[in-house]
Write a protein that holds these residues in place. Structure first.
Motif, PDB file in Angstrom:
ATOM      1  N   ILE A  32       0.684  -1.092   0.210  1.00 19.01           N
ATOM      2  CA  ILE A  32      -0.007   0.127   0.028  1.00 19.01           C
ATOM      3  C   ILE A  32       0.958   1.230  -0.085  1.00 19.01           C
ATOM      4  O   ILE A  32       0.559   2.250  -0.656  1.00 19.01           O
ATOM      5  N   ALA A  33       2.035   1.262   0.943  1.00 22.40           N
ATOM      6  CA  ALA A  33       2.728   2.347   0.797  1.00 22.40           C
ATOM      7  C   ALA A  33       3.414   2.694  -0.388  1.00 22.40           C
ATOM      8  O   ALA A  33       3.480   3.861  -0.811  1.00 22.40           O
ATOM      9  N   ARG A  34       4.044   1.747  -1.270  1.00 22.25           N
ATOM     10  CA  ARG A  34       4.442   1.808  -2.460  1.00 22.25           C
ATOM     11  C   ARG A  34       3.534   2.563  -3.460  1.00 22.25           C
ATOM     12  O   ARG A  34       3.835   3.401  -4.257  1.00 22.25           O
ATOM     13  N   ALA A  35       2.110   1.876  -3.474  1.00 22.82           N
ATOM     14  CA  ALA A  35       1.180   2.466  -4.216  1.00 22.82           C
ATOM     15  C   ALA A  35       0.849   3.833  -4.099  1.00 22.82           C
ATOM     16  O   ALA A  35       0.442   4.548  -5.153  1.00 22.82           O
ATOM     17  N   LEU A  36       1.020   4.333  -2.758  1.00 20.36           N
ATOM     18  CA  LEU A  36       0.640   5.882  -2.458  1.00 20.36           C
ATOM     19  C   LEU A  36       1.820   6.437  -2.624  1.00 20.36           C
ATOM     20  O   LEU A  36       1.939   7.922  -2.378  1.00 20.36           O
ATOM     21  N   GLY A  37       3.129   6.003  -2.817  1.00 22.99           N
ATOM     22  CA  GLY A  37       4.165   6.716  -2.619  1.00 22.99           C
ATOM     23  C   GLY A  37       4.770   7.354  -1.182  1.00 22.99           C
ATOM     24  O   GLY A  37       5.438   8.266  -1.256  1.00 22.99           O
ATOM     25  N   ARG A  38       4.433   6.705  -0.245  1.00 22.40           N
ATOM     26  CA  ARG A  38       4.606   6.732   1.129  1.00 22.40           C
ATOM     27  C   ARG A  38       5.957   6.317   1.397  1.00 22.40           C
ATOM     28  O   ARG A  38       6.173   4.931   1.319  1.00 22.40           O
ATOM     29  N   PRO A  39       6.920   6.936   2.168  1.00 20.71           N
ATOM     30  CA  PRO A  39       8.255   6.033   2.637  1.00 20.71           C
ATOM     31  C   PRO A  39       7.767   5.215   3.724  1.00 20.71           C
ATOM     32  O   PRO A  39       6.850   5.276   4.518  1.00 20.71           O
ATOM     33  N   CYS A  40       8.283   4.025   3.579  1.00 25.61           N
ATOM     34  CA  CYS A  40       7.897   2.885   4.498  1.00 25.61           C
ATOM     35  C   CYS A  40       9.110   2.092   4.707  1.00 25.61           C
ATOM     36  O   CYS A  40      10.026   1.901   3.896  1.00 25.61           O
ATOM     37  N   ILE A  41       9.447   1.480   6.010  1.00 21.47           N
ATOM     38  CA  ILE A  41      10.218   0.648   6.352  1.00 21.47           C
ATOM     39  C   ILE A  41       9.714  -0.585   7.217  1.00 21.47           C
ATOM     40  O   ILE A  41       8.774  -0.044   8.042  1.00 21.47           O
ATOM     41  N   VAL A  42       9.980  -1.711   6.780  1.00 20.23           N
ATOM     42  CA  VAL A  42       9.417  -3.006   7.398  1.00 20.23           C
ATOM     43  C   VAL A  42      10.737  -3.733   8.048  1.00 20.23           C
ATOM     44  O   VAL A  42      11.895  -3.331   7.975  1.00 20.23           O
ATOM     45  N   SER A  43      10.238  -4.704   8.833  1.00 23.47           N
ATOM     46  CA  SER A  43      11.175  -5.721   9.392  1.00 23.47           C
ATOM     47  C   SER A  43      12.572  -4.835  10.233  1.00 23.47           C
ATOM     48  O   SER A  43      13.338  -5.438  10.256  1.00 23.47           O
ATOM     49  N   ALA A  44      11.730  -3.882  11.149  1.00 25.04           N
ATOM     50  CA  ALA A  44      12.850  -3.359  11.895  1.00 25.04           C
ATOM     51  C   ALA A  44      13.203  -3.978  13.323  1.00 25.04           C
ATOM     52  O   ALA A  44      12.352  -3.834  14.377  1.00 25.04           O
ATOM     53  N   SER A  45      13.785  -5.082  13.023  1.00 24.43           N
ATOM     54  CA  SER A  45      13.521  -6.225  14.173  1.00 24.43           C
ATOM     55  C   SER A  45      14.010  -5.726  15.459  1.00 24.43           C
ATOM     56  O   SER A  45      13.911  -6.627  16.487  1.00 24.43           O
ATOM     57  N   GLU A  46      14.693  -4.678  15.707  1.00 25.20           N
ATOM     58  CA  GLU A  46      14.975  -4.241  17.078  1.00 25.20           C
ATOM     59  C   GLU A  46      13.957  -3.492  17.761  1.00 25.20           C
ATOM     60  O   GLU A  46      14.052  -3.219  19.097  1.00 25.20           O
ATOM     61  N   VAL A  47      12.754  -3.232  17.072  1.00 28.62           N
ATOM     62  CA  VAL A  47      11.835  -2.261  17.586  1.00 28.62           C
ATOM     63  C   VAL A  47      10.511  -3.231  18.359  1.00 28.62           C
ATOM     64  O   VAL A  47      10.296  -4.193  17.575  1.00 28.62           O
ATOM     65  N   ARG A  48      10.400  -3.069  19.567  1.00 30.81           N
ATOM     66  CA  ARG A  48       9.389  -3.705  20.294  1.00 30.81           C
ATOM     67  C   ARG A  48       8.246  -2.698  20.370  1.00 30.81           C
ATOM     68  O   ARG A  48       8.388  -1.642  20.773  1.00 30.81           O
ATOM     69  N   VAL A  49       7.112  -2.967  19.863  1.00 32.19           N
ATOM     70  CA  VAL A  49       5.854  -2.074  19.507  1.00 32.19           C
ATOM     71  C   VAL A  49       4.666  -2.633  20.602  1.00 32.19           C
ATOM     72  O   VAL A  49       4.486  -3.758  20.616  1.00 32.19           O
ATOM     73  N   ASP A  50       4.327  -1.742  21.529  1.00 33.28           N
ATOM     74  CA  ASP A  50       3.287  -2.003  22.471  1.00 33.28           C
ATOM     75  C   ASP A  50       2.090  -1.250  22.053  1.00 33.28           C
ATOM     76  O   ASP A  50       1.967   0.134  22.344  1.00 33.28           O
ATOM     77  N   VAL A  51       1.118  -1.740  21.266  1.00 32.11           N
ATOM     78  CA  VAL A  51      -0.012  -0.952  20.580  1.00 32.11           C
ATOM     79  C   VAL A  51      -0.653  -0.404  21.699  1.00 32.11           C
ATOM     80  O   VAL A  51      -1.191   0.652  21.558  1.00 32.11           O
ATOM     81  N   ASP A  52      -1.066  -1.261  22.832  1.00 34.50           N
ATOM     82  CA  ASP A  52      -2.135  -0.873  23.846  1.00 34.50           C
ATOM     83  C   ASP A  52      -1.673   0.351  24.663  1.00 34.50           C
ATOM     84  O   ASP A  52      -2.603   1.155  24.849  1.00 34.50           O
ATOM     85  N   HIS A  53      -0.477   0.644  24.738  1.00 34.79           N
ATOM     86  CA  HIS A  53       0.225   1.709  25.597  1.00 34.79           C
ATOM     87  C   HIS A  53       0.733   2.770  24.724  1.00 34.79           C
ATOM     88  O   HIS A  53       1.290   3.491  25.364  1.00 34.79           O
TER      89      HIS A  53
END
Length: 553
Positions: A465-486
């Protein structure tokens, strides 16, 4: 037959009637390529269902005929406990809507099917895993339940946890998990019927209804797609990438979807079904050993050299036939390659221009055709923002992931798609940070100035989706821990160093680097071929390109 379309007549498919996905499969079948048996319920069914709110009575006879076609092709029957036919039920609009409509996998995996499926696949654990996956798919699509109802870890995800397939678990473990899933669905009032035919009818209705889900409506509005088009339904015999041995699932592009470079590119995971690859729930290896680095043993080339060689041959043949870069969804079951989708590849603006220029240089297409495939706005996307030279950066990056869509952007870190939409409405730039992105996150991806995920690959929903919209996007940033709830994320570095992700960050989608704070950005013209395309448009006086020519040449 009013709705049923069965491949095999050799005639080209009518995209307006069967949708782009089915049309690609029909063409591939006509070419003798390895496509699992399938039939299509045309967009006429969608129109009849939408007009009345119910499936028409005559559909039953057409389903009988379609299922008989699958039985003759596979030797299996839906609902037969000894030789069960398990199917996927997929959407198929006339125009590409990647990730916006629903898919139900493993339909027909009733409790009575497990023994027969175990005999087919030679592994009871795999048969139970199919049942487990079906219940999760049903809950998400029919029940509209969050995946956290089945996996409590889904909201707090360490990307590294999914860099390799999970270790095998015992049949007893799977039976216990199935029992828990059944109880969850029962409590939510969405437990599927334990009758394969009833499952199929409900699955068809769910796929039709996905046309009107909020994310699909929003996508059509932003992409100016006619709301009345509707979707076909593709019912296809399952092939099992989660089987034991040389089995797995992946996605292949005949040219790189980010850069446009001419080489077979893709991602692959052993012993999983395809939704784990495109859904971004795991970080895949590459197709080739060379592209997989330290994970070469997980690549398709190492897992199944024969299937890899078949894929290389088929991919190049398809590109030659269609005269454009192709995107293939694949599954390998016990060393045999199967094509689940064949379509023109979605690509970044940079890749779109490079592919067009290269195809002209190779003599595959002429300049007029190349210009007809390009949107003049793609040139503007290549007049992009970029970081200053490395020696002018104030500090090293916080972390580095996989670059999935180029460009640099600064913005406020948010962890919920709704927050990205709200910030965009106020004119503020948001960087959407997620453990992984599902189709439900699409409105947030479109609203965000950039996207960062801690898992997933270049073929995940976020990246596409990001490529289709021309948005910068980075995936698989494996050092990043994400806590969506907080609404919190941190970078976990080696030796136990933990760095909180600050409120404002900068993404460099070209290199995968993530920086703290808002860095100064410069305007650059990213691709020399862009000037060549503008000169074509000027020389040929191509309508629609006048403004870009006047501003940029």
């Amino acid at each position: 037959m009013q709705f049923l379309v069965v491949p095999g007549a050799g005639a080209p498919a009518d995209v307006a009637r069967v949708g782009a996905k089915a049309a690609g499969l029909i063409d591939a079948s006509n070419e003798g390529l390895p496509v699992p048996p399938f039939f299509v319920l045309s967009i006429d069914l969608f129109r009849a269902w939408r007009a009345t709110g119910a499936l028409p009575a005559e559909l039953d006879a057409e389903l009988d005929a379609g299922l008989e076609h699958l039985a003759r092709a596979t030797g299996k029957r839906l609902g037969d406990a000894s030789a069960p036919l398990i199917v996927s039920v997929r959407s198929g609009a006339p125009v590409s809507m990647p990730g916006m409509l629903d898919t139900l996998l493993d339909v027909g995996a009733t409790s009575a099917s497990v023994d027969g499926l175990a005999a087919q696949l030679g592994d009871r654990a795999v048969a139970l895993d199919v049942r487990r996956r079906f219940l999760e798919s049903w809950g998400a699509v029919v029940g509209r339940l969050s995946r956290t109802r089945f996996d409590p870890r889904a909201g707090v995800r360490v990307a590294a946890r999914a860099t390799t397939p999970p270790p095998p678990i015992t049949p007893a473990d799977l039976e216990a998990k199935i029992a828990r899933h059944e109880q969850t669905l029962r409590e939510a009032g969405v437990l599927p019927p334990d009758d394969a035919r009833a499952q199929l009818r409900m699955a068809i209705e769910a796929i039709l209804a996905s046309w009107d889900r909020d994310r699909a409506r929003d996508f059509r509005a932003t992409q100016r797609i006619d709301d009345a088009l509707g979707t076909a339904v593709v019912v296809q015999a399952m092939v099992f990438g989660n089987a034991s041995g040389a089995s797995g699932s992946g996605v292949a592009f005949t040219r790189h979807p980010v850069t446009g470079e001419k080489h077979l590119f893709g991602e692959y995971l052993p012993r999983v079904q395809g939704d784990e690859v495109v859904g971004g729930r795991a970080s895949p290896a590459g197709l080739s050993a060379a592209a997989s680095g330290r994970r070469a043993a997980e690549s398709l080339e190492r897992q199944s050299p024969t299937a890899f060689a078949d894929l290389e041959r088929i991919a190049m043949a398809l590109e030659a036939r269609y005269g454009d870069a192709q995107d293939l969804e694949i599954t390998v079951e016990h060393g045999t390659l199967w094509l689940l989708q064949v379509r023109t590849a979605k690509r970044s603006p940079r890749a779109a221009i490079r592919v067009a220029v290269d195809l002209v240089r190779e003599g595959r297409i002429d300049r007029e055709t190349a210009l007809a495939r390009l949107d003049p706005r793609a040139i503007d996307a290549l007049v992009s923002r970029a970081l200053p030279p490395d020696d002018q950066l104030p500090e090293p990056p916080l972390t580095i992931g996989v670059p999935a869509s180029p460009g640099a952007v600064s913005g406020r870190a948010v962890y919920d798609p709704t927050a990205a939409v709200e910030l965009a409405a106020r004119g503020e730039a948001a960087i959407l940070i997620r453990p992984e992105c599902s189709p439900e996150d699409a409105p947030g991806i479109r609203a965000a100035a950039g996207v960062l995920t801690s898992s997933g690959g270049l073929t995940s929903h976020a990246a596409v989706i990001a490529r289709a919209l021309g948005r910068p996007c980075i995936v698989s940033a494996s050092e990043v821990r994400v806590d969506v709830d907080h609404a919190y994320a941190e970078v976990r570095r080696p030796a136990g160093v933990v760095v909180p992700v600050p409120e404002t960050i900068t993404l460099d989608g070209a290199t995968g680097r993530v920086f703290a704070g808002a860095l100064p950005l410069a305007t650059t013209f990213a691709l020399p071929e862009a000037r060549e395309v503008l000169e074509w448009a000027r020389d040929l006086a191509t309508p629609g390109w006048e403004d870009a020519i006047a501003r940029l040449l």
